[in-house]
Design an enzyme around this catalytic site. Structure first.
Site, PDB file in Angstrom:
ATOM      1  N   GLY A 157       3.490   2.837  10.499  1.00  0.00           N
ATOM      2  CA  GLY A 157       2.622   3.498   9.513  1.00  0.00           C
ATOM      3  C   GLY A 157       1.787   4.632  10.060  1.00  0.00           C
ATOM      4  O   GLY A 157       1.353   5.498   9.313  1.00  0.00           O
ATOM      5  N   GLU A 158       1.539   4.631  11.351  1.00  0.00           N
ATOM      6  CA  GLU A 158       0.568   5.586  11.861  1.00  0.00           C
ATOM      7  C   GLU A 158       1.103   6.590  12.865  1.00  0.00           C
ATOM      8  O   GLU A 158       0.538   7.663  13.047  1.00  0.00           O
ATOM      9  CB  GLU A 158      -0.621   4.819  12.451  1.00  0.00           C
ATOM     10  CG  GLU A 158      -1.521   4.338  11.337  1.00  0.00           C
ATOM     11  CD  GLU A 158      -2.330   3.118  11.700  1.00  0.00           C
ATOM     12  OE1 GLU A 158      -3.540   3.257  11.811  1.00  0.00           O
ATOM     13  OE2 GLU A 158      -1.758   2.022  11.860  1.00  0.00           O
ATOM     14  N   GLN A 169       7.456   6.600   5.642  1.00  0.00           N
ATOM     15  CA  GLN A 169       6.235   6.452   6.441  1.00  0.00           C
ATOM     16  C   GLN A 169       6.134   7.555   7.487  1.00  0.00           C
ATOM     17  O   GLN A 169       5.069   8.098   7.739  1.00  0.00           O
ATOM     18  CB  GLN A 169       6.226   5.092   7.137  1.00  0.00           C
ATOM     19  CG  GLN A 169       6.111   3.935   6.185  1.00  0.00           C
ATOM     20  CD  GLN A 169       4.666   3.624   5.885  1.00  0.00           C
ATOM     21  OE1 GLN A 169       3.917   4.487   5.444  1.00  0.00           O
ATOM     22  NE2 GLN A 169       4.253   2.419   6.129  1.00  0.00           N
ATOM     23  N   ILE A 183       0.843  -1.204   0.000  1.00  0.00           N
ATOM     24  CA  ILE A 183       0.000   0.000   0.000  1.00  0.00           C
ATOM     25  C   ILE A 183       0.869   1.242   0.000  1.00  0.00           C
ATOM     26  O   ILE A 183       0.421   2.336   0.298  1.00  0.00           O
ATOM     27  CB  ILE A 183      -0.925  -0.075   1.234  1.00  0.00           C
ATOM     28  CG1 ILE A 183      -2.015   0.976   1.191  1.00  0.00           C
ATOM     29  CG2 ILE A 183      -0.138  -0.007   2.528  1.00  0.00           C
ATOM     30  CD1 ILE A 183      -3.089   0.744   2.230  1.00  0.00           C
ATOM     31  N   GLY A 184       2.163   1.026  -0.316  1.00  0.00           N
ATOM     32  CA  GLY A 184       3.117   2.121  -0.210  1.00  0.00           C
ATOM     33  C   GLY A 184       3.983   1.947   1.023  1.00  0.00           C
ATOM     34  O   GLY A 184       4.938   2.679   1.238  1.00  0.00           O
ATOM     35  N   LEU A 222      13.376  -1.568  10.115  1.00  0.00           N
ATOM     36  CA  LEU A 222      13.815  -2.628   9.209  1.00  0.00           C
ATOM     37  C   LEU A 222      14.430  -2.093   7.922  1.00  0.00           C
ATOM     38  O   LEU A 222      15.249  -2.744   7.294  1.00  0.00           O
ATOM     39  CB  LEU A 222      12.651  -3.567   8.867  1.00  0.00           C
ATOM     40  CG  LEU A 222      11.975  -4.251  10.058  1.00  0.00           C
ATOM     41  CD1 LEU A 222      11.021  -5.327   9.570  1.00  0.00           C
ATOM     42  CD2 LEU A 222      12.986  -4.850  11.025  1.00  0.00           C
ATOM     43  N   GLY A 241       6.201  -1.413  14.105  1.00  0.00           N
ATOM     44  CA  GLY A 241       5.263  -0.841  13.131  1.00  0.00           C
ATOM     45  C   GLY A 241       5.318   0.671  13.149  1.00  0.00           C
ATOM     46  O   GLY A 241       5.461   1.289  14.203  1.00  0.00           O
ATOM     47  N   LYS A 286      14.926   3.630   4.485  1.00  0.00           N
ATOM     48  CA  LYS A 286      14.267   4.431   3.450  1.00  0.00           C
ATOM     49  C   LYS A 286      12.748   4.354   3.559  1.00  0.00           C
ATOM     50  O   LYS A 286      12.069   5.374   3.549  1.00  0.00           O
ATOM     51  CB  LYS A 286      14.666   3.914   2.066  1.00  0.00           C
ATOM     52  CG  LYS A 286      15.857   4.611   1.511  1.00  0.00           C
ATOM     53  CD  LYS A 286      16.046   4.224   0.063  1.00  0.00           C
ATOM     54  CE  LYS A 286      17.512   4.441  -0.270  1.00  0.00           C
ATOM     55  NZ  LYS A 286      17.840   4.072  -1.633  1.00  0.00           N
ATOM     56  N   THR A 287      12.232   3.127   3.659  1.00  0.00           N
ATOM     57  CA  THR A 287      10.776   3.018   3.698  1.00  0.00           C
ATOM     58  C   THR A 287      10.256   3.572   5.021  1.00  0.00           C
ATOM     59  O   THR A 287       9.167   4.129   5.080  1.00  0.00           O
ATOM     60  CB  THR A 287      10.314   1.564   3.487  1.00  0.00           C
ATOM     61  OG1 THR A 287      10.967   0.728   4.435  1.00  0.00           O
ATOM     62  CG2 THR A 287      10.636   1.091   2.092  1.00  0.00           C
TER      63      THR A 287
END
Lengths: 177, 727
Positions: free
Chosen positions: B692-693, B626, B453-454, B618, B690, B621-622
């Site tokens: 993402g949020e 996020q 999802i990106g 992990l 995690g 870059k990603t």
């Protein structure tokens, strides 16, 4: 069948350097012709109202929102879509930089950003960040926060000017690696 | 291999920059036709009559599905609008579907349908609904939870803050609209859908249509953004399947941008009253966080805004209360950091107000009320290094140079303000399965039914497998987004990495062991007759540890052994007892600098600095992507995003991207993110919690607090627009 056929126009389009003959209903937008009739789905559909920039392509080298242009209007003009951005020599430096720096996150807005940035660098090989912002101001992105897109355009521009540059090396842990 | 933690470039980057990544609407198949939704134009009542005769006769039309003729689906949930009855519960509800050869033919025919409504009085007044509001829960957690004696403590508090904070309705608006292509083959249904939960959607579709789950296949190779709205199954997907069954052809449905403002979820409106008590020294004595949030009249959804108050600070008396107000609007749903984004806004602005009342530095106030244990359960955290986040972020931002008084910092004519807030997000993990396969061509496949999802999960999957197998990432391919693969949980709640990577590790270990067992048993292998412990597999070679030159290529080994792939599959469950021993949350500190034009009102977020404690990162870059993306959502929450509802018709009036303001590039200044890289291995072996949020949490408060510091104006109703600042 004949009545249906007569509703369609047979048009010669120049897409990514190739001449293509395509039949489509005259009211169709360039976006629909690209995505539905030519299966060039790299051009994305975002709002169909000219608000989000996601469907941008280059027509005669200039960025155009393909949802606001009729397919017929593209007759006799040179259309460049994301599928035509790479050459036999490989990816365009912008594509390399976008892929490397994470400027493409979910990826949906990326084709349009890339094409608009391509036009920018053709006109202005050394844009500063404000000039990049202005050139890309018609494109929305919901994932990247735009910053990685600027960084990618800057990196690609430097490489295209022949400068030996590498991406910034500061790590996410707040120190040089 | 040691790829975890490295800034590996996205493996799907090239597909995305060449237009080759295929999103859900971009699959063609023979006979594909198009469906268009017809939506209600009233907020409440029933359909008294529908004349579809002109639509049926229009060119290219294949079918018109209406409440009169639609397939009956016993047991369809009320939340889905599947034309099962004549009731209308919100404006924009699907009430008919037109299927035609061409998209424009379907659009035209849809415009020819005439509907007569019998209109009822709608419930659209949020505040008027408070007296009849009701309790609820969020993901099984009760909305109400208290400890200590809040009333007593508030009475005895030296200092008190009692304020109401509000946040508006938001619509997710990923750049890719919702899309689905449904195709039946007998009793087998295949759906290409832009979805965050293919397994969940498969189960629901199977139940709806009365077929076995194994008869339903969901495919989603790329999601063009979701942010929560593609988590639940919404009406357009079963409607596409109903249409496909009726016309016996594959049917494509793509929502138009205005259709993204109603039938596919929203972040509900919140009204949050915070009553905070403290000693003169700044020690919190009591917090009451009372939330009202709306839902639809057809399904309960609770925006759990007071949940972060249960974990943020050490406080002996806390009361968190949620009440749901039913309105005639589309059902709201999870939106990036559900509950936490809106709740940290209110709590962290209240803390800023308290700091000013105490004449104390707002960062000091937070440090003074720091908690080493979960304040509610008293359990230790699986890992908490928030103190380091505060210190490092304050240093990077230059917080010590701040002058405390509002309106005390300027840049020319512009007022400058600096604000701080704490960020948090719970760390969760769910059961997941994965397979790792050694292929006859010598390459490795890692696969699980998760969603790209990106978030970069294609890349993380390959990194995880590369490290687990000692194989170069270049030799590994990843596959996801298909219910034919081992199932993975919904991509939501910042839990994909924590859930999926342990399954990949276990599957990798299994396939590796299987390979080595086969190799030592194979008389043609150079490792024949060794024990499994004496042999190893690395970079595509099977070899003896003591004499690595006696090796064989994976592909050669497989070719000699029948040419069949070797596979390991694992299903891994989280340790359910962990919750009894630990609380698990990520934390962060965020600082913002704004400039405000004192005459005209516009706010610019000049720079944001945030430092996160999210366990192991992990992929730098990603992860950076996020974090920054989350912060920009926080800026949107603070300054821009606002769905305006027409009070009479319940229609969202700014249902387009020109009038619904998402942050544009001119809204974004410098953003500096970094992470404290301490693995939290309680939650999963890689130690990742995690990411993402968490970026959206706290950010809106940091911006709002900076605006107060710049202007001396405390705007408690988001978004903080120029007109509110010059009012």
């Amino acid at each position: 069948m004949t009545s249906k056929k007569s509703q369609k126009s047979l048009v010669e389009l120049r897409i990514n350097g190739e001449t293509i003959e395509v039949a489509f209903a005259p009211h169709k937008t360039l976006l629909e012709v690209l995505r539905e009739d030519l299966a060039l789905t790299g051009t994305k559909h975002g709002c169909e109202l000219g608000e989000c920039g996601t469907c941008a392509v280059l027509v005669d080298g200039l960025p155009v929102l393909s949802c606001l242009v009729l397919g017929l209007e593209a007759e006799g003009r040179e259309v460049t879509t994301i599928e035509g951005m790479a050459t036999a020599a490989g990816l365009h430096p912008l594509q390399d930089a976008f892929a490397d720096l994470g400027a493409a996150q979910c990826g949906y807005c990326s084709p349009a950003f890339l094409l608009v940035a391509k036009e920018l660098l053709e006109v202005n090989p050394s844009p500063n960040r404000d000039e990049i912002r202005e050139a890309l101001s018609g494109n929305l992105c919901r994932c990247t926060g735009y910053i990685k897109i600027y960084e990618a355009v800057e990196l690609a521009a430097a490489r295209m000017r022949g400068e030996a540059v590498e991406p910034a090396t500061e790590s996410i842990y707040g120190f040089e690696v | 291999m040691n790829t975890i933690g490295k800034p590996i470039s996205r493996v799907d980057g090239k597909l995305k920059v060449t237009g080759s990544a295929r999103y859900s609407a971009e699959f063609d198949m023979p006979g594909l036709c198009y469906a268009v939704l017809v939506q209600s134009t009233i907020p409440a009542g029933r359909i008294a009559g529908m004349d579809d005769s002109l639509a049926r006769k229009a060119a290219g039309v294949l079918a018109v599905l209406t409440p009169e003729n639609a397939q009956r689906l016993p047991g369809a949930e009320k939340r889905l609008s599947l034309l099962q009855d004549n009731q209308v519960y919100y404006n924009g509800q699907p009430v008919a579907v037109v299927v035609a050869e061409k998209l424009e033919e379907a659009h035209h025919a849809a415009s020819l349908i005439k509907i007569r409504y019998s209109v009822s009085a709608p419930k659209l007044d949020f505040v008027a609904g408070f007296p009849s509001s009701h309790p609820g829960n969020h993901n099984g957690e009760p909305g109400d939870m208290s400890w200590g004696d809040v009333d007593g403590a508030l009475k005895d508090s030296d200092i008190k803050i009692d304020q109401v904070y509000t946040t508006p309705i938001h619509h997710h608006n990923p750049m890719e609209p919702h899309a689905a292509i449904a195709q039946w083959n007998g009793d087998e249904l295949t759906v290409h859908e832009s979805a965050q939960d293919i397994s969940g959607h498969r189960a629901k579709l199977a139940k709806l249509f009365g077929v076995q789950e194994s008869n339903v296949r969901l495919i989603c190779l790329f999601v063009g953004g979701g942010f929560g709205c593609k988590g639940p199954l919404w009406s357009h997907v079963p409607l596409a399947a109903m249409a496909a069954r009726q016309v016996n052809r594959p049917v494509k449905i793509v929502l138009e941008r205005p259709q993204m403002f109603g039938p596919v979820g929203a972040r509900p409106r919140t009204h949050q009253r915070l009553t905070v008590g403290a000693t003169r020294e700044g020690k919190l004595t009591a917090i009451r966080h009372e939330v009202h949030a709306h839902t639809s009249v057809i399904e309960d959804y609770l925006e759990s805004s007071a949940f972060p108050t249960r974990v943020m600070y050490g406080c002996p008396n806390v009361s968190t209360i949620h009440r749901i107000v039913d309105l005639n609007l589309g059902t709201p749903t999870y939106t990036r950091a559900p509950g936490v984004a809106t709740g940290t806004y209110a709590l962290e602005v209240a803390m800023d107000e308290l700091a000013y009342k105490l004449n104390m530095d707002p960062l000091q106030l937070r440090l003074l009320n720091y908690t080493e244990n979960d304040p509610q359960t008293k359990l230790p955290f699986t890992g908490k290094h928030l103190r380091d986040c505060y210190t490092r972020a304050a240093e990077r931002f230059g917080w010590s140079n701040r002058t405390r008084e509002p309106r005390s910092m300027r840049d020319g004519s512009q007022l400058i303000g600096w604000g701080v807030a704490t960020e948090t997000y719970p760390a969760n993990r769910r059961p997941a399965s994965a397979l790792v396969r050694f292929k006859p061509d010598g390459r490795v496949l890692v696969a699980t039914g998760t969603h790209e999802i990106g978030n970069g999960i294609y890349t993380i999957m390959i990194q995880t497998a590369a490290d687990a197998l000692n194989v170069s990432p270049d030799l590994i391919d990843a596959q996801l987004g298909d219910t034919a693969l081992p199932p993975a949980p919904i991509t939501a709640g910042s839990m994909t990495v924590a859930s999926v990577t342990p399954a990949i590790q276990t599957a990798a270990e299994r396939v590796r062991t299987r390979l080595l067992q086969m190799a030592v048993a194979d008389s043609g292998s150079p490792v024949h007759d060794a024990s499994v412990d004496e042999v190893d597999f690395k970079d595509g070679l099977i070899f003896r540890k003591l004499s690595p030159n006696r090796s064989e290529k994976l592909g050669d080994f497989i070719a000699r052994n029948g040419g069949q792939p070797i596979e390991g599959i694992a299903h891994v469950e989280p340790d359910e007892t962990l919750k009894q021993k630990f609380a698990s949350h990520s934390f962060g500190a965020v600082f913002a600098e704004v400039s405000v034009d004192p005459d005209l009102g516009p706010t610019r977020v000049r720079r944001v600095t945030a430092v996160y404690d999210v366990g192991k990162v992990l992929n730098e870059k990603t992860a950076r992507s996020q974090f920054i993306g989350g912060i920009v959502w926080g800026i949107g929450l603070a300054l821009h995003e606002d769905s305006h509802m027409d009070a009479r018709t319940g229609r969202i009036v700014n249902e387009n991207l020109a009038d619904y303001h998402v942050p544009v590039n001119a809204d974004i200044g410098e953003i500096d993110v970094s992470a404290i890289d301490i693995a939290d291995t309680h939650l999963n072996p890689l130690g990742a919690r995690g990411i993402g949020e968490i970026g959206i949490t706290g950010t809106a408060a940091a911006v709002a607090n900076a605006i107060y510091h710049a202007t001396g104006k405390r705007i408690r109703d988001l978004p903080i627009t120029p007109q509110k600042l010059i009012a």
